[in-house]
Motif scaffolding. Structure first.
Motif, mmCIF file in Angstrom:
data_model
loop_
_atom_site.group_PDB
_atom_site.id
_atom_site.type_symbol
_atom_site.label_atom_id
_atom_site.label_comp_id
_atom_site.label_asym_id
_atom_site.label_seq_id
_atom_site.Cartn_x
_atom_site.Cartn_y
_atom_site.Cartn_z
ATOM 1 N N THR A 160 -0.217 -0.790 1.788
ATOM 2 C CA THR A 160 0.057 0.369 0.939
ATOM 3 C C THR A 160 0.513 -0.100 -0.426
ATOM 4 O O THR A 160 1.184 -1.123 -0.556
ATOM 5 N N HIS A 212 2.440 1.178 -3.943
ATOM 6 C CA HIS A 212 3.368 2.181 -4.464
ATOM 7 C C HIS A 212 3.637 1.884 -5.935
ATOM 8 O O HIS A 212 3.754 0.724 -6.321
ATOM 9 N N PRO A 231 0.427 6.346 -0.701
ATOM 10 C CA PRO A 231 0.478 6.603 0.741
ATOM 11 C C PRO A 231 1.521 7.637 1.142
ATOM 12 O O PRO A 231 1.400 8.258 2.205
ATOM 13 N N THR A 282 -0.443 8.513 8.480
ATOM 14 C CA THR A 282 -0.876 7.114 8.514
ATOM 15 C C THR A 282 0.003 6.285 9.441
ATOM 16 O O THR A 282 1.161 6.633 9.687
ATOM 17 N N ALA A 314 2.655 0.761 7.562
ATOM 18 C CA ALA A 314 1.971 -0.268 6.774
ATOM 19 C C ALA A 314 2.377 -1.651 7.264
ATOM 20 O O ALA A 314 3.527 -1.879 7.629
ATOM 21 N N ALA A 342 3.706 -3.367 2.398
ATOM 22 C CA ALA A 342 3.897 -2.348 1.356
ATOM 23 C C ALA A 342 4.189 -3.081 0.055
ATOM 24 O O ALA A 342 5.112 -3.895 -0.011
#
Length: 172
Positions: free
Chosen positions: A52, A54, A130, A137, A140, A143
């Motif tokens: 993921t 961010h 995400p 989901t 992860a 991340a």
């Protein structure tokens, strides 16, 4: 029989384990981003990982994905899936799905689009934004939090909450 006193820790504490599962780095240029993508792409466990990304708009999430996909051998145009939500890619021996959940707002889309099936099958899944689909989901493996400091420098936090993620992080 005598027992020797034990003075060390027997079990890792949660904070020690968490510290080992987190790393902070700085990318000073796009070349640093590309070099990181090369190192990540070289990890065999990435083939079935969920990564993921961010960060705010313009932080460099899509730039990282483009470098990663190129490093994995994806040919042709690599576009952001902002409007399509997902873009499939093929690399030699690897299926890749690049998600961008920025415009995702209806959980019914998850089922209608077949995302459950995608996540149930082997392959690399990379997701921008995400948090917009977090309830749907899986956890992860890795991340990546990217913070733009200026036009070129990025502060990056890598967090690895799974065994696969920790192995990836350790190998980077």
């Amino acid at each position: 029989m005598t027992v020797a006193p034990h003075t060390g820790q027997i079990v890792e504490s949660g904070t020690d384990a968490a510290a080992k599962a987190t790393r902070h780095v700085t990318w000073h240029s796009e070349e640093d981003t590309a070099a990181f993508a090369q190192r990540l792409a070289a990890q065999p466990l990435l083939a079935n990982a969920f990564v993921t990304l961010h960060g705010e708009l313009g932080a460099g999430k899509t730039t990282l994905v483009r470098h990663l996909l190129r490093a994995l051998g994806v040919q042709g145009r690599i576009k952001s899936p902002t409007y399509a939500v997902v873009e499939p890619h093929e690399a030699p021996g690897l299926s890749i799905w690049h998600f961008d959940f920025y415009r995702f707002d209806d959980p019914r889309e998850w089922e209608d689009a077949g995302f459950r099936d995608i996540f149930a099958n082997p392959g690399l899944k990379v997701a921008e934004w995400p948090e917009k689909a977090a309830a749907l989901t899986p956890l992860a493996d890795l991340a990546i939090h990217i913070e733009a400091m200026d036009d070129t420098e990025r502060k990056v936090t890598l967090h690895a909450p799974t065994a696969t993620g920790r192995s990836l992080l350790q190998a980077l």
